[in-house]
Scaffold this active site. Sequence first.
Site, PDB file in Angstrom:
ATOM      1  N   GLU A 123       0.849  -1.195   0.000  1.00 12.10           N
ATOM      2  CA  GLU A 123       0.000   0.000   0.000  1.00 12.10           C
ATOM      3  C   GLU A 123       0.882   1.241   0.000  1.00 12.10           C
ATOM      4  O   GLU A 123       1.924   1.254   0.657  1.00 12.10           O
ATOM      5  CB  GLU A 123      -0.848  -0.033   1.281  1.00 12.10           C
ATOM      6  CG  GLU A 123      -2.206   0.601   1.159  1.00 12.10           C
ATOM      7  CD  GLU A 123      -3.042   0.384   2.430  1.00 12.10           C
ATOM      8  OE1 GLU A 123      -3.384  -0.770   2.760  1.00 12.10           O
ATOM      9  OE2 GLU A 123      -3.336   1.396   3.094  1.00 12.10           O
ATOM     10  N   ASP A 125       0.003   5.272   0.625  1.00 15.78           N
ATOM     11  CA  ASP A 125      -1.166   6.051   1.037  1.00 15.78           C
ATOM     12  C   ASP A 125      -0.925   7.543   1.140  1.00 15.78           C
ATOM     13  O   ASP A 125       0.054   7.964   1.759  1.00 15.78           O
ATOM     14  CB  ASP A 125      -1.604   5.636   2.457  1.00 15.78           C
ATOM     15  CG  ASP A 125      -1.980   4.182   2.560  1.00 15.78           C
ATOM     16  OD1 ASP A 125      -2.485   3.642   1.578  1.00 15.78           O
ATOM     17  OD2 ASP A 125      -1.764   3.601   3.639  1.00 15.78           O
ATOM     18  N   GLU A 127      -3.342  10.169   2.916  1.00 15.70           N
ATOM     19  CA  GLU A 127      -4.592  10.275   3.674  1.00 15.70           C
ATOM     20  C   GLU A 127      -4.709  11.694   4.205  1.00 15.70           C
ATOM     21  O   GLU A 127      -3.746  12.247   4.733  1.00 15.70           O
ATOM     22  CB  GLU A 127      -4.587   9.278   4.839  1.00 15.70           C
ATOM     23  CG  GLU A 127      -4.705   7.850   4.346  1.00 15.70           C
ATOM     24  CD  GLU A 127      -4.380   6.809   5.402  1.00 15.70           C
ATOM     25  OE1 GLU A 127      -5.004   5.743   5.386  1.00 15.70           O
ATOM     26  OE2 GLU A 127      -3.473   7.048   6.230  1.00 15.70           O
ATOM     27  N   GLN A 140      -1.371  12.784   5.936  1.00 17.95           N
ATOM     28  CA  GLN A 140      -0.624  11.625   6.436  1.00 17.95           C
ATOM     29  C   GLN A 140      -0.194  10.778   5.241  1.00 17.95           C
ATOM     30  O   GLN A 140      -0.988  10.508   4.343  1.00 17.95           O
ATOM     31  CB  GLN A 140      -1.494  10.800   7.377  1.00 17.95           C
ATOM     32  CG  GLN A 140      -0.844   9.467   7.770  1.00 17.95           C
ATOM     33  CD  GLN A 140      -1.513   8.825   8.981  1.00 17.95           C
ATOM     34  OE1 GLN A 140      -1.433   9.318  10.088  1.00 17.95           O
ATOM     35  NE2 GLN A 140      -2.185   7.710   8.753  1.00 17.95           N
ATOM     36  N   THR A 141       1.074  10.374   5.242  1.00 21.10           N
ATOM     37  CA  THR A 141       1.545   9.448   4.218  1.00 21.10           C
ATOM     38  C   THR A 141       1.928   8.153   4.917  1.00 21.10           C
ATOM     39  O   THR A 141       2.322   8.158   6.081  1.00 21.10           O
ATOM     40  CB  THR A 141       2.768  10.005   3.469  1.00 21.10           C
ATOM     41  OG1 THR A 141       3.856  10.161   4.385  1.00 21.10           O
ATOM     42  CG2 THR A 141       2.460  11.340   2.828  1.00 21.10           C
ATOM     43  N   GLU A 154       4.066   5.824   9.133  1.00 22.71           N
ATOM     44  CA  GLU A 154       3.361   7.084   8.942  1.00 22.71           C
ATOM     45  C   GLU A 154       4.280   8.292   9.090  1.00 22.71           C
ATOM     46  O   GLU A 154       5.182   8.294   9.925  1.00 22.71           O
ATOM     47  CB  GLU A 154       2.231   7.237   9.972  1.00 22.71           C
ATOM     48  CG  GLU A 154       1.141   6.197   9.905  1.00 22.71           C
ATOM     49  CD  GLU A 154       1.407   5.000  10.807  1.00 22.71           C
ATOM     50  OE1 GLU A 154       2.522   4.906  11.358  1.00 22.71           O
ATOM     51  OE2 GLU A 154       0.494   4.159  10.958  1.00 22.71           O
TER      52      GLU A 154
END
Length: 311
Positions: A123, A125, A127, A140-141, A154
């Site tokens: 994944e 991400d 977010e 947020q990554t 994160e």
Amino acid sequence: MAFLQEKMLFRGLLIFCMALVVSSLKRPYTPPTVAHLTDYFPPVSIDKGFSNFFGGSNIRLLSNASMASLALDKSSGSGMVSKNRYYYGFFSAAIKLPSGLSPGVVVAFYLSNAETSPHNHDEIDIELLGHDKRNDWVLQTNIYANGSVSTGREEKFYFWFDPTEQHHQYSIIWNSHHIVFLVDNIPVREFPRNSGFSSVYPSKPMSIYATIWDGSEWATHGGKYPVNYKYAPFVVSFADMKLSGCILNPTEQVSSCSKAGVSSSDPVEGAEFVRLSEKQLEAMNWARRKLMFYSYCNDRSRFKVLPPECK
Ligand SMILES: *[C@@H]1O[C@H](CO)[C@@H](O)[C@H](O)[C@H]1NC(C)=O
Ligand SMILES: *[C@@H]1O[C@H](CO)[C@@H](O)[C@H](O)[C@H]1NC(C)=O
């Protein structure tokens, strides 16, 4: 009378000064100038590039399907998934976040293969986490590889603009060299592929998702502020979607790669995509110094032994 005028003048001055302080607090940063990588790739029509993933009745295609609005209300969130799966590429969306109070709301633009590899999924991400009274959104990554869900990687950032006012570009470079997260083309995080610990690098084809959903349990201050449906529906706008990568064909072969219509073996292998330029590095350091407020690599209360890539 004179006293009253003076008092009013003083009060006016005070309000003016306070407004000045507040506005400078709210937008303290001017971002550095960097290459506009997003200009290299053509936008896809959303109805051609994506299917409904969930909450279809909360999804609206607009402007000849160049744009979509996705809503979260009491009945459901909503999400779209790319029709193709990709192995490496450049993925981008211009996103305008819901205005107003939005605690607990999560808007996500991400790559995942959880559907096809439930036990060892990857994944990447982006977010966007709704926030409490002060109405500040958080970026947020995160990265998971080969089912490493117990090790969240994160990093969290504040914005240098109000992400609810207009569309801003959120992009992901994913190739055999690195993963880069960019906001308005400013790199905020680089995750190099390191042969020493390749198992932490996403390395299977993934689908691209654009979603809005209820993250009451964790999104805002660790779940302290759940979604308040008094403010629903929460509506996010996605536009200028770019899906430029190697497409997996139905026989599970990586087949077509296209960069701005030109075929090549990998759409993101050019010099601009293999490593960050001096300017980009400078910009990334600026973003991380000024706006990053959490990195798993600094979280010694969570990790007795920091993950291997944390130097
Ligand atoms: C709508 O989008 C398609 C591409 O998906 C394009 O071919 C067509 O010309 C567009 N129509 C208008 C009216 O812009
Ligand atoms: C992925 O994890 C499995 C164990 O769950 C392991 O056997 C495999 O070697 C890993 N793959 C890579 C590429 O690290």
